[in-house]
Every structure is written in structure tokens, then in C-alpha cells.
Design an enzyme around this catalytic site. Structure first.
Site: not given
Length: 449
Positions: A176, A356
Site C-alpha cells: 500500500e 487483504e
């Protein structure tokens, strides 16, 4: 049996076939603790947590889930849950705690023991090299706003890959980068706590450059391994039918998603944002950033609702059109379909992993159990989307749930619980929640398909 209390294996049948990977995820700073043991030095998150007002309740990751000392117990939990893989990150400042010194043998030995234990349990280690915890000594030299950090990251990648050449076959370079760049350098709500637009775009570019450099090092040192990057985001929906809000939603999606996906998958930056990167860009950078990935990991939690703000900017609005989690995020599983279909239309995608996906709810232990039916429903609804996409021909190769256990949830401290395993932070007792038991029962169905 009701899907409210179980994960419906028949509905999820495409995911239970041989070859599809189920796993659990964590990150080093969120679970390890032992912040000053065995030579580990400060990361940016250690320093950020010490600054008053940054973290809810003044919490920190100094102890966290004490995974550094309880790793064998945690691998046993993974084994009991029946997962194929465990996605975890390596603390850069535990392995390379000083600017010019060599590898910290004690720090690396911890990860060697963990990897060996996972393999002994039949669990595939999925290694993330950078999950936000940059060493503080690099931050003091400018951190991700400086080009030098990308080179240092590539050196770290080479060191790790050489160490695990025979045992690890799956690497994520950076998790991320949007969060590091924009939450950490524009909004300042994450470490290192900078609030400058220019710093956010400089960090974004150097994170991506570091990714590309690391891919090259990993290919050289671990040619057998799958190598990729993990990006994140959901669809951005305009708050109203107005042209202004529609344009704002497109800008939001460009910043959160296309800034990174265009660079990695096309070797270019979106036209609307390229000017913000120009001062950092050097000849050949985009070729490095677009080094071929074996996979693209995608983290998905919710959608964005966006409206236009002053001077051509945008703001994200809270929305309760759908039920929300304890984070205040809408439960909107269809957003996972929307974002992956959008990526598929825009790019020639490599294989995908959902790296995720999970939810925080205000769990309570009652007579030794945690009856988290909302989390079971959340998992079912999102897994259903993944199963449908696989049926439709999407090359999705795995689903990694966030998270194995409750942990330090960054700026929220210990106030939010995402785990399928409950952690009592005073005693460090682990209790498998009903969601964890449902997940384990789903895993036990894999042999039937």
C-alpha cells in the site's frame, strides 16, 4: 447450516479447488513487539507513536501481540485454522538497525526460525519487505521523499532474498504505497506525520522506484520466486450527480489507484497527476517502475464517496447508505468487483491475489468465546464476489484475510479489532473467534472439491 454462522462452502466452490491459496496476514510493527530487543532500532512508527496526540489512547507497538516471543504459538494457530499461507512483513530496522552496519544476525534469526516453523507446518511464507515501518535513521535523511531511500530499499531486498533463497518463493515489495505517501506525507495521520502535498508525490514516486529496483534484485537473488506489489483502494463514487462531483471522484481514483497502477502496469503516470511527479522523475525511472510483476496484490476494504472541494480538489464523505464496521467503513462487497473489473478493463493484468480483506467489529469475549457473526457475514459476502469473479474467468489465485489476530491498528491503537483470533493485550491470551472457527471449517472442506 445458516450462512450467518458458517461460510457456505458450496457457494465458494471455485475457491476450494486445488491451487487456490487461502491465508492470513499481519505486519511486523502491528504484532511483533520487542521494540528494543536484540538490536532492533527505531522505525518511523516508534517515533510517531511517542509524539503526543498521534495515536488513540497513546498506544504504541512496543509490546503489541508479543509475537516476537510467541511466534510458535501463533504458527500453531495458523495451522489450526488450516490456511495454506501466511503473509507477514520483515522489520527493516530489526534486520538493518544502523545506517552503515551490516545485517543484525539476531534480528534475521527470528525470521529464519519463523519461516522454518511455517514450512514445517505446511504453510507457505508470503514475505512483505516494506509494510510502512521505514527505519528512523533513513527518515532523518529525508525518508521516502529522497531518491536515496529507493536504493537502500533495493539493498534490503537483495539481503533478504539471499538469506531466504532456498525457503521463500513469494515476495511483496511494498504494501500500500498510497498509505505511506498520502496518509503519511500529505494528511500526516500516519508516520512520519508530514503534511505537504509535494512530499506526498515525491514519496509516491520513490516508493514506486524502490519497488522496481527491488523487483530486479529479487529476480536476481530469488529467480524462482513470485514477485509483485500490493496496492489498495476501492471505487470512488460521486456524492451527487453533478459534473463537479463526478470529476472529483475521477481525481480521487486517479490519486489512490491509477497513480500507482499506471506506473507499475503501463510505465507512465496519469496525465492529470504527471506534473506533480515531474520534479522527481529522472530518465529511465518509469522503465524501472514497470519491471514485470508476477502478480498484483490488491487490498480492499470499502468504497469512497467523494464530492468536489475548493480549487479543483476533493473530499471524502462519510456514508451510511450501507452498514458500517467499527472503523466507520461501509460494508460494500460489490466494490471489490467494481475495482477489479475496472483494472481488468484498463490493463493487461498479471495474476491477482486479494492480499487483504477484513473487518473491525466491537468484539466481546463472553464465557470464553467471541460470537462475531458480523465478521462471518462480511467474509462470506466478499468471498462470494471473489468466487464469482473466478467463475467468470478472472485469474485470481488467492485470498488473504486481514487479520490473523487483533493487533496495533496504527493511528487507532488497540481500539479496533480485525482479527479472527482475539488477543487480550494484558495477558496476551489468544482466543479463536467464531469467525476463525468458521474459516477453519471452510478450509476443512477443500479436500471435498
Amino acid at each position: 447450516m445458516s450462512c450467518e454462522f458458517e461460510l457456505d462452502s458450496a457457494e465458494l466452490e471455485p475457491l476450494l479447488r486445488p491451487g487456490f491459496i487461502f491465508g492470513m496476514a499481519t505486519a511486523a510493527y502491528q504484532i511483533e513487539g520487542a521494540a528494543s530487543e536484540d538490536g532492533r532500532s527505531d522505525s518511523v512508527w516508534d517515533v510517531f507513536c511517542r509524539q503526543r496526540g498521534n495515536i488513540r489512547n497513546g498506544d504504541s507497538g512496543d509490546i503489541a501481540c508479543d509475537h516476537y516471543h510467541r511466534w510458535q504459538q501463533d504458527v500453531s494457530l495458523l495451522s489450526d485454522l488450516g490456511v495454506d499461507a501466511y503473509r507477514f512483513s520483515i522489520s527493516w530496522s530489526r534486520v538493518l538497525p544502523e545506517d552503515s552496519a551490516g545485517m543484525n544476525q539476531k534480528g534475521m534469526a527470528f525470521y529464519c526460525r519463523l519461516v522454518d516453523e511455517l514450512l514445517s507446518a505446511g504453510i507457505r511464507p508470503l514475505v512483505t519487505l516494506h509494510h510502512w515501518d521505514l527505519p528512523q535513521y533513513l527518515q532523518e535523511q529525508g525518508g521516502w521523499t529522497q531518491r536515496r531511500t529507493a536504493y537502500r530499499f533495493a539493498e534490503f531486498a537483495e539481503l533478504v532474498a539471499t538469506q531466504f533463497a532456498k525457503t521463500v518463493d513469494f515476495y511483496t515489495t511494498i504494501n500500500e504505497p498510497w498509505c505511506v505517501a498520502f496518509l503519511g506525507h500529505r494528511l500526516g495521520v500516519h508516520a512520519p506525520g508530514i503534511r505537504q502535498d509535494a512530499a506526498a508525490f515525491a514519496a509516491a514516486h520513490h516508493l514506486l522506484l524502490g519497488h522496481g529496483m527491488a523487483v530486479r534484485e529479487l529476480r536476481s537473488s530469488a529467480p524462482h520466486a513470485e514477485v509483485g506489489i500490493v496496492l489498495n483502494g476501492g471505487p470512488s463514487h460521486p456524492a451527487s450527480p453533478s459534473d463537479e462531483d463526478a470529476a472529483a471522484a475521477l481525481l480521487a481514483e486517479s490519486e489512490q489507484i491509477h497513480l500507482f497502477t499506471d506506473a507499475v502496469l503501463l510505465g507512465e503516470y496519469p496525465e492529470a497527476l504527471a506534473g506533480k511527479i515531474a520534479s522527481c522523475l529522472q530518465a529511465g525511472d518509469l522503465d524501472v517502475i514497470a519491471e514485470r510483476c508476477d502478480y498484483l496484490g490488491w487490498n480492499y476494504y470499502t468504497r469512497n464517496v467523494v464530492r468536489a472541494a475548493a480549487r479543483g480538489t476533493f473530499e471524502l464523505l462519510p456514508s451510511n447508505e450501507f452498514p458500517v464496521t467499527d472503523m466507520g467503513w461501509e460494508v460494500y462487497p460489490e466494490g471489490l468487483r467494481e475495482v477489479l473489473e475496472s483494472l481488468d478493463r484498463r490493463y493487461d493484468l498479471p495474476p491477482l491475489y486479494v492480499t487483504e480483506n477484513g473487518s473491525a467489529f466491537p468484539d466481546a469475549v463472553v464465557r470464553g468465546t467471541v460470537n462475531d457473526v458480523d465478521r462471518i457475514a462480511y467474509l462470506q459476502s466478499h468471498l462470494r464476489i471473489v468466487a464469482d469473479l473466478v467463475r467468470e474467468g478472472f485469474d485470481i489465485r488467492g485470498y488473504i484475510c486481514w487479520s490473523l489476530m487483533d493487533n496495533f491498528e496504527w493511528a487507532e491503537g488497540y481500539s479496533k479489532r480485525f482479527g479472527l483470533v482475539h488477543v487480550d493485550y494484558e495477558t496476551q491470551e489468544r482466543i479463536v473467534k467464531d469467525s476463525g472457527r468458521a474459516f477453519a471449517r471452510l478450509m476443512s472442506c477443500k479436500a471435498d472439491f
